[in-house]
Design a protein around this motif. Sequence first.
Motif, PDB file in Angstrom:
ATOM      1  N   VAL A 171       0.857  -1.183   0.000  1.00  0.00           N
ATOM      2  CA  VAL A 171       0.000   0.000   0.000  1.00  0.00           C
ATOM      3  C   VAL A 171       0.890   1.229   0.000  1.00  0.00           C
ATOM      4  N   ARG A 172       0.710   2.094  -0.977  1.00  0.00           N
ATOM      5  CA  ARG A 172       1.483   3.325  -1.066  1.00  0.00           C
ATOM      6  C   ARG A 172       0.707   4.458  -0.408  1.00  0.00           C
ATOM      7  N   LEU A 173       1.399   5.278   0.342  1.00  0.00           N
ATOM      8  CA  LEU A 173       0.762   6.357   1.087  1.00  0.00           C
ATOM      9  C   LEU A 173       1.170   7.715   0.541  1.00  0.00           C
ATOM     10  N   ALA A 174       0.200   8.606   0.446  1.00  0.00           N
ATOM     11  CA  ALA A 174       0.470   9.984   0.058  1.00  0.00           C
ATOM     12  C   ALA A 174       1.184  10.703   1.203  1.00  0.00           C
ATOM     13  N   PRO A 175       1.842  11.835   0.928  1.00  0.00           N
ATOM     14  CA  PRO A 175       2.580  12.552   1.987  1.00  0.00           C
ATOM     15  C   PRO A 175       1.730  12.882   3.214  1.00  0.00           C
ATOM     16  N   ALA A 176       0.474  13.303   3.007  1.00  0.00           N
ATOM     17  CA  ALA A 176      -0.365  13.632   4.159  1.00  0.00           C
ATOM     18  C   ALA A 176      -0.646  12.396   5.005  1.00  0.00           C
ATOM     19  N   ALA A 177      -0.838  11.246   4.346  1.00  0.00           N
ATOM     20  CA  ALA A 177      -1.080  10.003   5.080  1.00  0.00           C
ATOM     21  C   ALA A 177       0.168   9.578   5.841  1.00  0.00           C
ATOM     22  N   ARG A 178       1.354   9.842   5.267  1.00  0.00           N
ATOM     23  CA  ARG A 178       2.601   9.498   5.966  1.00  0.00           C
ATOM     24  C   ARG A 178       2.730  10.292   7.260  1.00  0.00           C
ATOM     25  N   GLU A 179       2.305  11.539   7.228  1.00  0.00           N
ATOM     26  CA  GLU A 179       2.371  12.358   8.441  1.00  0.00           C
ATOM     27  C   GLU A 179       1.466  11.795   9.531  1.00  0.00           C
ATOM     28  N   VAL A 180       0.282  11.324   9.130  1.00  0.00           N
ATOM     29  CA  VAL A 180      -0.619  10.704  10.107  1.00  0.00           C
ATOM     30  C   VAL A 180       0.014   9.441  10.665  1.00  0.00           C
ATOM     31  N   LEU A 181       0.574   8.628   9.781  1.00  0.00           N
ATOM     32  CA  LEU A 181       1.154   7.352  10.195  1.00  0.00           C
ATOM     33  C   LEU A 181       2.347   7.553  11.117  1.00  0.00           C
ATOM     34  N   ALA A 182       3.091   8.641  10.919  1.00  0.00           N
ATOM     35  CA  ALA A 182       4.277   8.889  11.744  1.00  0.00           C
ATOM     36  C   ALA A 182       3.921   9.055  13.217  1.00  0.00           C
ATOM     37  N   GLY A 183       2.677   9.450  13.508  1.00  0.00           N
ATOM     38  CA  GLY A 183       2.267   9.620  14.897  1.00  0.00           C
ATOM     39  C   GLY A 183       1.631   8.401  15.523  1.00  0.00           C
ATOM     40  N   ALA A 184       1.505   7.310  14.782  1.00  0.00           N
ATOM     41  CA  ALA A 184       0.849   6.108  15.304  1.00  0.00           C
ATOM     42  C   ALA A 184       1.736   5.413  16.341  1.00  0.00           C
ATOM     43  N   PRO A 185       1.107   4.810  17.383  1.00  0.00           N
ATOM     44  CA  PRO A 185      -0.337   4.760  17.620  1.00  0.00           C
ATOM     45  C   PRO A 185      -0.873   6.109  18.093  1.00  0.00           C
ATOM     46  N   ARG A 186      -2.073   6.427  17.655  1.00  0.00           N
ATOM     47  CA  ARG A 186      -2.649   7.729  17.965  1.00  0.00           C
ATOM     48  C   ARG A 186      -4.164   7.680  17.833  1.00  0.00           C
ATOM     49  N   ALA A 187      -4.817   8.620  18.528  1.00  0.00           N
ATOM     50  CA  ALA A 187      -6.248   8.818  18.353  1.00  0.00           C
ATOM     51  C   ALA A 187      -6.473   9.708  17.133  1.00  0.00           C
ATOM     52  N   VAL A 188      -7.630   9.567  16.488  1.00  0.00           N
ATOM     53  CA  VAL A 188      -7.872  10.352  15.282  1.00  0.00           C
ATOM     54  C   VAL A 188      -8.219  11.790  15.595  1.00  0.00           C
ATOM     55  N   GLY A 189      -8.790  12.041  16.788  1.00  0.00           N
ATOM     56  CA  GLY A 189      -9.132  13.405  17.153  1.00  0.00           C
ATOM     57  C   GLY A 189     -10.099  14.029  16.161  1.00  0.00           C
ATOM     58  N   ALA A 190      -9.882  15.346  15.904  1.00  0.00           N
ATOM     59  CA  ALA A 190     -10.756  16.068  14.982  1.00  0.00           C
ATOM     60  C   ALA A 190     -10.132  16.236  13.603  1.00  0.00           C
ATOM     61  N   ASP A 191      -9.012  15.554  13.357  1.00  0.00           N
ATOM     62  CA  ASP A 191      -8.287  15.696  12.094  1.00  0.00           C
ATOM     63  C   ASP A 191      -8.969  14.850  11.008  1.00  0.00           C
ATOM     64  N   PRO A 192      -9.532  15.473   9.972  1.00  0.00           N
ATOM     65  CA  PRO A 192     -10.229  14.674   8.943  1.00  0.00           C
ATOM     66  C   PRO A 192      -9.296  13.747   8.178  1.00  0.00           C
ATOM     67  N   THR A 193      -8.030  14.159   7.974  1.00  0.00           N
ATOM     68  CA  THR A 193      -7.085  13.278   7.286  1.00  0.00           C
ATOM     69  C   THR A 193      -6.806  12.045   8.132  1.00  0.00           C
ATOM     70  N   ALA A 194      -6.650  12.229   9.445  1.00  0.00           N
ATOM     71  CA  ALA A 194      -6.417  11.093  10.342  1.00  0.00           C
ATOM     72  C   ALA A 194      -7.609  10.136  10.320  1.00  0.00           C
ATOM     73  N   HIS A 195      -8.814  10.684  10.240  1.00  0.00           N
ATOM     74  CA  HIS A 195     -10.002   9.835  10.145  1.00  0.00           C
ATOM     75  C   HIS A 195      -9.960   8.992   8.881  1.00  0.00           C
ATOM     76  N   ARG A 196      -9.622   9.607   7.756  1.00  0.00           N
ATOM     77  CA  ARG A 196      -9.613   8.872   6.495  1.00  0.00           C
ATOM     78  C   ARG A 196      -8.528   7.806   6.466  1.00  0.00           C
ATOM     79  N   VAL A 197      -7.324   8.169   6.962  1.00  0.00           N
ATOM     80  CA  VAL A 197      -6.224   7.204   6.971  1.00  0.00           C
ATOM     81  C   VAL A 197      -6.540   6.044   7.908  1.00  0.00           C
ATOM     82  N   ALA A 198      -7.039   6.358   9.104  1.00  0.00           N
ATOM     83  CA  ALA A 198      -7.378   5.302  10.054  1.00  0.00           C
ATOM     84  C   ALA A 198      -8.448   4.378   9.495  1.00  0.00           C
TER      85      ALA A 198
END
Length: 473
Positions: free
Chosen positions: A33-60
């Motif tokens: 699975v290839r990840l876009a730059p914005a998804a990589r930023e979300v993944l770099a913080g894992a494990p993490r809660a999605v919070g109110a970040d819409p990108t984090a919601h989509r990636v999760a």
Amino acid sequence: MGSCLPDGFGFALAERVRVCDGGAQLVADGRVVRLAPAAREVLAGAPRAVGADPTAHRVARLLLDRGLAVPWWPGPAPAEADVDDVTVVVPARDRATSVDRLLAALPSHLPVVVVDDGSREPAALAEVARRHGARLVRHPVNRGPAAARNTGMRSARTPYVAFCDSDVCPEAGWLGVLRRHLDDPAVAVVAPRVLGGEPEAGDTWIDRYEQARSSLDLGPTPDLVRVHGRVAYVPSAFLLVRRGALDEVGGFAETMRAGEDVDLVWRLLGAGWLVRYEPAARVRHDHRTRLLPWLTRKAFYGTSAAPLAARHASAVAPVVLTVPSAVLAVSLLAQRRWSGPVAAAVVAHATLAGRRRLGGSAHPTLTAGTLALEGAVATAWQSAAALTRHHWPIAAVWALHSARGRRALVVAALAEAWADRTRTRPRLDPGRYLLARRLDDLAYGAGVWWGVLRHRSPRALLPQVRLRGRRSR
């Protein structure tokens, strides 16, 4: 299902997922699975809660739906006293003593429905239910566990139902650990780890084998349930379910006396729901540990393959191969001079094909070669399991008439048992573990063949050959 996650819900990468190219690619189960730059930023913080970040919601959501991530929460599970939207349903036929033990172990504030499925001594079960304040519903005649569970679910008044068989006993903490999974609106069912009894000094060799290798124990790693996945079903011995999802698919199939749990899970998956396995919650199960009842139970499990195949076709296939892996399996079993070169050519072809698909990777040859070797090992494992489990009658006939057949069967029987013992680490010596493992497979395979003959359909024995393998995405 694309449902939104609560802000407090989080994710962590699954253990089997490898992060490559600085987070640009995730590799697992033969997929990339290839990840876009914005998804990589979300993944770099894992494990993490999605919070109110819409990108984090989509990636999760994407990673959770594909089994590349598992749910994660920043805090502890809710206390049992804080969960008040679950009804416990206990299907039982007699077994008053076991039901008494189970009801005593349940959180006292939860409503409980005991469904007496045609007990021969109903008064004893009724007395146990009365003493624990449980509601009793009775079937005048035995209709089977699927019908009993459906009856109990219809009697519940809460949005979630925990189905608990009478021969299990949950360990403390199960309720909060399982319940928080259903905060994800895409999840229909979550199941705990089902273990045997606690080890004791007087355990027999079957006790020790079942403690390490029970058919109901799906291992220590949480996972998303997927057809042909590492966890392909969850047993109905203990399930926490969303009532609305089960109503949508019609509940348990009441005509099935075996395999009704697998059928339910696969129908839910087909309807777009998610099913999760959560081993952090654990229950203990009263396994059969005398030789004849133990073998009979294993064969009974096997009889479910034929009716499941009639309902779900290739989902029951004992062997799932692509065309190249089928060629590899045939070359290994043939044991000819050309077998080694053909196997090497298949692995090389898979590596080159993978390299072309991974052209954007920093290390395409290494990644593709690793995936090709993992696929070759999986093919060898499936071949060994087929010889010793589903197809052992065919393998036995082959061995009687061919030295190659004897060699293949002996190697498969020894290698599979050795690898399995290394993985499970039982309190059992290699000789008796080998005996138990092979008896387990012989009984299950006999049940499969009995079901096939009774239903007059070989579908449960047929391999599935996919014309195309999994592609990167």
